[in-house]
Design a protein around this motif. Structure first.
Motif, PDB file in Angstrom:
ATOM      1  N   LEU A  61      -3.788 -19.056 -11.325  1.00 19.73           N
ATOM      2  CA  LEU A  61      -3.619 -19.485  -9.944  1.00 19.73           C
ATOM      3  C   LEU A  61      -2.291 -19.004  -9.374  1.00 19.73           C
ATOM      4  O   LEU A  61      -1.265 -19.041 -10.057  1.00 19.73           O
ATOM      5  N   PHE A  62      -2.343 -18.565  -8.137  1.00 21.64           N
ATOM      6  CA  PHE A  62      -1.155 -18.171  -7.386  1.00 21.64           C
ATOM      7  C   PHE A  62      -1.175 -18.951  -6.082  1.00 21.64           C
ATOM      8  O   PHE A  62      -2.235 -19.334  -5.595  1.00 21.64           O
ATOM      9  N   THR A  63      -0.015 -19.176  -5.486  1.00 25.60           N
ATOM     10  CA  THR A  63       0.033 -19.831  -4.186  1.00 25.60           C
ATOM     11  C   THR A  63       0.776 -18.949  -3.191  1.00 25.60           C
ATOM     12  O   THR A  63       1.734 -18.251  -3.547  1.00 25.60           O
ATOM     13  N   ILE A  64       0.294 -18.962  -1.971  1.00 27.26           N
ATOM     14  CA  ILE A  64       0.961 -18.294  -0.859  1.00 27.26           C
ATOM     15  C   ILE A  64       1.465 -19.416   0.048  1.00 27.26           C
ATOM     16  O   ILE A  64       0.671 -20.063   0.736  1.00 27.26           O
ATOM     17  N   PRO A  65       2.777 -19.672   0.023  1.00 25.01           N
ATOM     18  CA  PRO A  65       3.302 -20.752   0.859  1.00 25.01           C
ATOM     19  C   PRO A  65       3.400 -20.318   2.323  1.00 25.01           C
ATOM     20  O   PRO A  65       3.722 -19.172   2.616  1.00 25.01           O
ATOM     21  N   HIS A  66       3.100 -21.220   3.206  1.00 19.16           N
ATOM     22  CA  HIS A  66       3.233 -21.009   4.652  1.00 19.16           C
ATOM     23  C   HIS A  66       2.629 -19.682   5.115  1.00 19.16           C
ATOM     24  O   HIS A  66       3.309 -18.848   5.697  1.00 19.16           O
ATOM     25  N   PRO A  67       1.339 -19.464   4.855  1.00 22.47           N
ATOM     26  CA  PRO A  67       0.716 -18.208   5.292  1.00 22.47           C
ATOM     27  C   PRO A  67       0.716 -18.112   6.817  1.00 22.47           C
ATOM     28  O   PRO A  67       0.614 -19.116   7.518  1.00 22.47           O
ATOM     29  N   ARG A  68       0.841 -16.897   7.298  1.00 18.05           N
ATOM     30  CA  ARG A  68       0.840 -16.675   8.748  1.00 18.05           C
ATOM     31  C   ARG A  68      -0.536 -16.190   9.172  1.00 18.05           C
ATOM     32  O   ARG A  68      -1.214 -15.490   8.423  1.00 18.05           O
ATOM     33  N   PRO A  69      -0.931 -16.518  10.372  1.00 17.85           N
ATOM     34  CA  PRO A  69      -2.208 -16.016  10.879  1.00 17.85           C
ATOM     35  C   PRO A  69      -2.234 -14.487  10.905  1.00 17.85           C
ATOM     36  O   PRO A  69      -1.213 -13.849  11.123  1.00 17.85           O
ATOM     37  N   GLY A  70      -3.418 -13.946  10.649  1.00 23.06           N
ATOM     38  CA  GLY A  70      -3.607 -12.501  10.653  1.00 23.06           C
ATOM     39  C   GLY A  70      -4.508 -12.079   9.515  1.00 23.06           C
ATOM     40  O   GLY A  70      -5.080 -12.914   8.806  1.00 23.06           O
ATOM     41  N   ALA A  71      -4.619 -10.787   9.334  1.00 20.87           N
ATOM     42  CA  ALA A  71      -5.451 -10.234   8.270  1.00 20.87           C
ATOM     43  C   ALA A  71      -4.608  -9.995   7.022  1.00 20.87           C
ATOM     44  O   ALA A  71      -3.423  -9.691   7.110  1.00 20.87           O
ATOM     45  N   ALA A  72      -5.239 -10.146   5.872  1.00 20.59           N
ATOM     46  CA  ALA A  72      -4.567  -9.856   4.601  1.00 20.59           C
ATOM     47  C   ALA A  72      -5.572  -9.206   3.653  1.00 20.59           C
ATOM     48  O   ALA A  72      -6.766  -9.474   3.711  1.00 20.59           O
ATOM     49  N   ARG A  73      -5.041  -8.349   2.810  1.00 20.65           N
ATOM     50  CA  ARG A  73      -5.811  -7.718   1.745  1.00 20.65           C
ATOM     51  C   ARG A  73      -5.235  -8.239   0.433  1.00 20.65           C
ATOM     52  O   ARG A  73      -4.037  -8.120   0.198  1.00 20.65           O
ATOM     53  N   VAL A  74      -6.102  -8.840  -0.379  1.00 17.77           N
ATOM     54  CA  VAL A  74      -5.641  -9.501  -1.598  1.00 17.77           C
ATOM     55  C   VAL A  74      -6.301  -8.832  -2.796  1.00 17.77           C
ATOM     56  O   VAL A  74      -7.520  -8.672  -2.834  1.00 17.77           O
ATOM     57  N   SER A  75      -5.487  -8.456  -3.776  1.00 28.59           N
ATOM     58  CA  SER A  75      -6.005  -7.824  -4.989  1.00 28.59           C
ATOM     59  C   SER A  75      -5.034  -8.101  -6.132  1.00 28.59           C
ATOM     60  O   SER A  75      -3.970  -8.686  -5.929  1.00 28.59           O
ATOM     61  N   TYR A  76      -5.397  -7.669  -7.315  1.00 26.11           N
ATOM     62  CA  TYR A  76      -4.511  -7.841  -8.461  1.00 26.11           C
ATOM     63  C   TYR A  76      -4.727  -6.720  -9.467  1.00 26.11           C
ATOM     64  O   TYR A  76      -5.732  -6.013  -9.446  1.00 26.11           O
ATOM     65  N   VAL A  77      -3.741  -6.558 -10.337  1.00 26.08           N
ATOM     66  CA  VAL A  77      -3.781  -5.592 -11.429  1.00 26.08           C
ATOM     67  C   VAL A  77      -3.441  -6.348 -12.700  1.00 26.08           C
ATOM     68  O   VAL A  77      -2.530  -7.181 -12.707  1.00 26.08           O
TER      69      VAL A  77
END
Length: 115
Positions: A79-95
């Protein structure tokens, strides 16, 4: 070393966001962070590094987080957390990278964050 450009190498599943519905997250006053989940993957072992990328395309709003898998976490979601995300588009991936130098990339999750 595994060559991830080889078509025979399966990509890892895209991460998921607990709060997402139909590739979107609606923020309200009670959403101080988003929880991003990387499901267990074949060959998961202690010492693996999971590198999460939250890419908004905007400088200073993109993030890269790294988690080293402990042997007690094998077979469990990372699990990861993104604190205080802002409105908009995001691309999420991992390695996933291993001490042997092998690495594998995930598929990408495209998400819209609405305020």
């Amino acid at each position: 070393m595994t060559d991830v450009s080889d078509a025979s190498v399966d990509r890892l599943a895209a991460p998921t966001i607990d709060e997402a519905v139909d590739s979107a997250v609606v923020l309200d006053d009670g959403t101080p962070q988003l929880v991003i989940r990387v499901e267990p993957y074949a060959g998961m072992s202690g010492g693996d590094q999971v590198h999460l990328r939250w890419d908004t395309g905007v400088l200073r709003t993109s993030r890269v987080e790294t988690h080293v898998v402990d042997t007690t976490e094998v077979g469990q979601s990372t699990l990861f957390t993104i604190p205080h995300p802002r409105p908009g588009a995001a691309r999420v991936s991992y390695v996933i990278s291993r001490a042997t130098g092998e690495w594998r990339a995930s598929d990408r999750l495209d998400i819209t964050v609405r305020g």
